[in-house]
Design a protein around this motif. Structure first.
Motif, PDB file in Angstrom:
ATOM      1  N   SER A   1       4.151  74.229  15.568  1.00  0.00           N
ATOM      2  CA  SER A   1       3.819  75.628  15.858  1.00  0.00           C
ATOM      3  C   SER A   1       5.025  76.380  16.404  1.00  0.00           C
ATOM      4  CB  SER A   1       2.651  75.709  16.845  1.00  0.00           C
ATOM      5  OG  SER A   1       2.957  75.018  18.054  1.00  0.00           O
TER       6      SER A   1
ATOM      7  N   ARG B   1       1.572  83.698  14.519  1.00  0.00           N
ATOM      8  CA  ARG B   1       0.597  83.008  15.361  1.00  0.00           C
ATOM      9  C   ARG B   1      -0.444  82.284  14.501  1.00  0.00           C
ATOM     10  NH1 ARG B   1      -0.348  83.500  20.623  1.00  0.00           N
ATOM     11  NH2 ARG B   1       0.967  85.367  20.732  1.00  0.00           N
TER      12      ARG B   1
ATOM     13  N   LYS C   1      -0.141  74.945  13.260  1.00  0.00           N
ATOM     14  CA  LYS C   1      -0.923  74.372  14.349  1.00  0.00           C
ATOM     15  C   LYS C   1      -1.229  72.895  14.136  1.00  0.00           C
ATOM     16  CE  LYS C   1      -4.921  75.308  17.296  1.00  0.00           C
ATOM     17  NZ  LYS C   1      -6.107  76.161  17.540  1.00  0.00           N
TER      18      LYS C   1
END
Length: 407
Positions: free
Chosen positions: A355, A361, A365
């Protein structure tokens, strides 16, 4: 008391942020395999240490802010072997490739400016940009396309009147992708169309596998005044701690201004420069042998990783990193769990959660970067640990989900 917005907005390195947990794990007597960092285990050439021994001055003096002549000349000679040509006034010695990128960004960016960079990118690019008052504007690349660049229209859509440059690493850290001639030509067209610089971080250019042809941005003759080249001895010669790099450009006005930054920090370590200048006497067989070692390690990691259920990875074309998609909900959580709660035969594993290599954003992940610049034995053991850890972690996660469902 207040701190600056600059420091408050910076993130910790995803490569190093778990180090404190690894140290605690090692204190408990558990061996940790460090696949989180690009620290080669191959021996630094004897020529470097001979250079240290041959330093016979009675005083360790300041040297010229641009760098010592012998090191500049050795870099010029080494680069010419790759058909990359510079004059002496077009190259500055820096504290590693990191300072080279930092100086390049500070020389061309004002606060509020933007830097286009394909993501995932080397995590410190974001910090370097923020120090210069700029922001990284990411262009997503995907594992399904082996992290090669998207189409020209998508890249152009990211450009605004605040865009100053395109920043790439080639071969890429963290993916190992080697950009093709056609991809670099595309970036060249964009740079000319929008009057941009291209900062080309080529610190891994010695390590390209499978007979893939390599194009430096310095091979694109029509944009030479727009290219800022970054290089370093850290990876080429397994000398990361020496902190010797360079920033170079055919744009003499740019280099004249970067010299101001070099003068502001006085000079790079005189002794380290003296030692590094002797690396030019290293036999070519050294790089050839190291490259073969990395290729073998890559093949072992890729084969093992590809056979772990649920893992998706692309085969790196260069450098010594592999970015993989893991069957976990959050690679940061998984990485910490590996260090705090898991061991296999009293061993565990440390990697860099991905990440931190993305600016968008939510992306990365469940991805992780693994370095294969460690020993074959360590790689094999690490892959066994990873497979067992994933199996146990997902069993625990399923039990927690069932428990929550029953409440």
């Amino acid at each position: 008391m207040q701190f600056s917005n600059r420091i408050s907005n910076m993130d910790f390195s995803p490569i190093r942020k778990l180090s404190k947990f690894a140290k605690e794990t090692e204190k408990r007597g558990i061996k940790v395999y460090h696949l989180n960092i690009g620290q080669p285990d191959v021996k630094t050439p004897d020529t470097f240490f001979e250079g240290v021994t041959n330093y016979n001055e009675n005083i360790v003096k300041y040297c010229d802010s641009q760098g010592i002549d012998s090191l500049i000349e050795s870099f010029i000679q080494s680069l010419s072997d790759s058909n990359i040509y510079f004059d002496k006034d077009e190259l500055m010695i820096t504290h590693g490739g990191s300072e080279a990128i930092q100086f390049a960004l500070m020389a061309i960016c004002d606060p509020g400016d933007e830097v286009i960079s394909p993501e995932p990118f080397y995590s410190n690019y974001s910090s370097f940009a923020k120090i210069a008052g700029a922001e990284i504007v990411p262009v997503e690349t995907k594992i399904e396309n082996e992290f090669h660049l998207p189409g020209e229209d998508l890249i152009e859509s990211k450009i605004t009147n605040r865009t100053k440059c395109i920043l790439i690493s080639n071969p890429c850290n963290p993916t190992g992708t080697v950009y093709s001639y056609e991809e670099l030509e595309m970036l060249a067209r964009i740079a000319k169309k929008y009057d941009l610089f291209i900062i080309s971080d080529e610190v891994y250019r010695q390590f390209i596998f499978d007979n893939i042809s390599y194009t430096s941005c310095m091979h694109l003759s029509d944009i030479l005044d727009r290219v800022i080249l970054v290089d370093s001895i850290s990876k080429h010669y397994s000398a990361c701690g020496a902190r010797i790099g360079l920033v170079a450009s055919k744009n003499k006005e740019l280099m004249h201004n970067i010299l101001k930054l070099c003068q502001a920090r006085l000079c790079v370590s005189t002794i380290e420069q003296f030692a590094a200048s002797n690396l030019i006497n290293t036999m070519n067989s050294y790089i050839t042998d190291v490259k073969m070692q990395y290729k073998k390690r890559r093949d072992i990691m890729y084969t093992a990783m590809s056979n772990i259920p649920g893992v998706v990875c692309s085969k790196p074309e260069g450098a010594f990193y592999m970015l993989a998609k893991l069957p976990v909900d959050d690679s940061d959580k998984f990485a910490r769990w590996l260090l705090e709660d898991f061991s296999y035969n009293n061993h565990t594993l440390m990697f860099a959660p991905a990440s931190g290599f993305y600016a968008t954003r939510g992306l990365g992940k469940n991805e992780a970067r693994f370095s294969y610049c460690t020993s074959i034995e360590d790689i094999k053991n690490s892959m066994i640990i990873l497979e067992n850890a994933l199996e146990k972690y997902n069993k625990i996660s399923k039990v927690k989900i069932l428990d929550l469902a029953e409440q």
